[in-house]
Design an enzyme around this catalytic site. Structure first.
Site, PDB file in Angstrom:
ATOM      1  N   SER A 110      35.314  38.267  30.694  1.00  0.00           N
ATOM      2  CA  SER A 110      36.545  38.452  30.899  1.00  0.00           C
ATOM      3  C   SER A 110      37.455  38.514  29.793  1.00  0.00           C
ATOM      4  O   SER A 110      37.060  39.541  28.956  1.00  0.00           O
ATOM      5  CB  SER A 110      37.403  37.431  31.847  1.00  0.00           C
ATOM      6  OG  SER A 110      38.578  37.553  32.159  1.00  0.00           O
ATOM      7  N   ASP A 228      37.548  42.703  42.342  1.00  0.00           N
ATOM      8  CA  ASP A 228      38.194  41.925  41.451  1.00  0.00           C
ATOM      9  C   ASP A 228      39.722  41.838  41.810  1.00  0.00           C
ATOM     10  O   ASP A 228      40.193  43.096  41.963  1.00  0.00           O
ATOM     11  CB  ASP A 228      38.084  42.592  40.076  1.00  0.00           C
ATOM     12  CG  ASP A 228      38.422  41.642  38.822  1.00  0.00           C
ATOM     13  OD1 ASP A 228      39.468  40.613  39.354  1.00  0.00           O
ATOM     14  OD2 ASP A 228      38.255  41.534  37.832  1.00  0.00           O
ATOM     15  N   HIS A 283      35.951  38.653  40.880  1.00  0.00           N
ATOM     16  CA  HIS A 283      36.131  38.422  39.326  1.00  0.00           C
ATOM     17  C   HIS A 283      35.286  37.281  39.007  1.00  0.00           C
ATOM     18  O   HIS A 283      35.308  36.094  39.536  1.00  0.00           O
ATOM     19  CB  HIS A 283      37.513  38.281  38.865  1.00  0.00           C
ATOM     20  CG  HIS A 283      37.686  38.235  37.277  1.00  0.00           C
ATOM     21  ND1 HIS A 283      37.426  39.278  36.592  1.00  0.00           N
ATOM     22  CD2 HIS A 283      37.884  37.038  36.588  1.00  0.00           C
ATOM     23  CE1 HIS A 283      37.875  38.973  35.188  1.00  0.00           C
ATOM     24  NE2 HIS A 283      38.043  37.654  35.208  1.00  0.00           N
TER      25      HIS A 283
END
Length: 331
Positions: A110, A228, A283
């Site tokens: 991330s 996501d 995600h």
């Protein structure tokens, strides 16, 4: 002024007469976690262990901005990202094993992905061979992530972002605000962004060092999570821009950042070193199978010249460490 050390070549030309051997060895791996995570979490330790199990002898360094997990997690929300990147530049250079290896691999989870890219652009010492980012916000976020009801640190950050995202106070303190980028507020973004506008070379004066350093990596793989719903927009993982009103996606290759090659992305793409990958699911939902395949494809042993000297010996010895995670972060 931030230090901008020149990037080093992966395999430096030997200028001495010291004997060398050519052999296969896994390069050290550095990992930068994402928002709300920390280097002491079981998940991060498991990832490090899997990296070594997949490519035995891999020396793993978990990047950390504090000596404790709690402090490291707080730093993922609060702090000046520029100072954090400088801290990591110093942290990696000070590690004798990383510093004496012929190169390192880098994995960013991330927000850790765009921060590792900033490391490459701004210092890259030790130099990164392959860079892999997972769900990273390379083109920023247009919305802050949803927070759990009891996650007060996250909720406080969300309130700050809504309160005054372009204020100096917020831009120098709230980490996600420093990669906030709403296409409808580009003028404010270019004027006030504390981090992303700079590392994406979007301002009028371009930093040639950023482009030179990033263009030198061997492979740059960007993974997008297909479902996501935390990163808005998810296409930011591929440097794409999304019109919030129409939902129209402008892919990287159609943007000026690519056409004018502000970061060296076009140069990487033209030599087949820029890769657009997808991961099924939400995600950061990663299976062991996906990670094992990634470690095999990008972090497998490479042929390196090993110099028979005390300096290089630091890295050579590290290749036989049975538990690199324990040695590196002191568990």
């Amino acid at each position: 002024m931030r230090h901008l050390l020149p990037a080093l070549t992966l395999l430096p030309i030997l200028t001495s007469s010291l004997p060398t051997t050519r052999e296969l060895a896994p390069l050290p791996l550095v990992i930068w976690h994402g928002l709300g995570d920390d280097f002491q979490r079981d998940g991060m330790r498991s990832v490090a262990a899997l990296a070594d199990a997949t490519n035995p002898g891999t020396y793993v360094h978990l990047i950390h901005l504090a000596s404790s997990g709690a402090g490291d997690r707080q730093a993922s929300f609060l702090g000046d990202v520029n100072a954090q990147v400088d801290q990591v530049c110093a942290q990696l250079h000070a590690d004798n094993i990383l510093r004496t290896a012929p190169g390192i691999n880098a994995l960013g989870f991330s927000q850790g992905g765009q921060f590792l890219r900033a490391y490459i652009e701004r210092c890259n010492d030790p130099p990164v061979h392959n860079l892999v980012t997972l769900g990273s916000q390379h083109n920023g976020i247009a919305e802050f992530q949803a927070c759990g009801a009891s996650d007060y640190l996250c909720r406080g950050g969300e309130a700050l972002l809504r309160w005054g995202r372009w204020s100096k106070f917020v831009q120098e303190r709230l980490v996600p605000a420093q990669y906030f980028r709403d296409p409808t507020e580009l003028e404010a973004y270019l004027e006030h962004s504390n981090f992303l506008a700079d590392v994406n070379n979007e301002r009028g004066v371009k930093n040639a060092t950023y482009k030179e350093n990033l263009a030198r990596v061997n492979r740059f793989a960007m993974y997008l999570f297909e479902e996501d719903q935390m990163v808005h927009p998810k296409e930011s993982a591929w440097f794409a821009e999304v019109n919030a009103t129409s939902g129209e996606v402008t892919p990287l290759r159609e943007r000026e950042i690519y056409k004018q090659d502000w970061l060296g992305l076009r140069e990487l793409d033209e030599k087949g070193a820029l890769e657009f990958k997808t991961v099924p699911g939400p995600h950061m939902h990663l299976s062991e199978e996906v990670l094992t395949k990634l470690f095999t494809e990008y972090f497998a042993p490479v042929e390196v010249d090993v110099i028979a000297s005390e300096r290089e010996g630091l890295w050579v010895q590290a290749k036989d460490v049975t538990n690199p995670l324990v040695q590196q972060v002191g568990y």
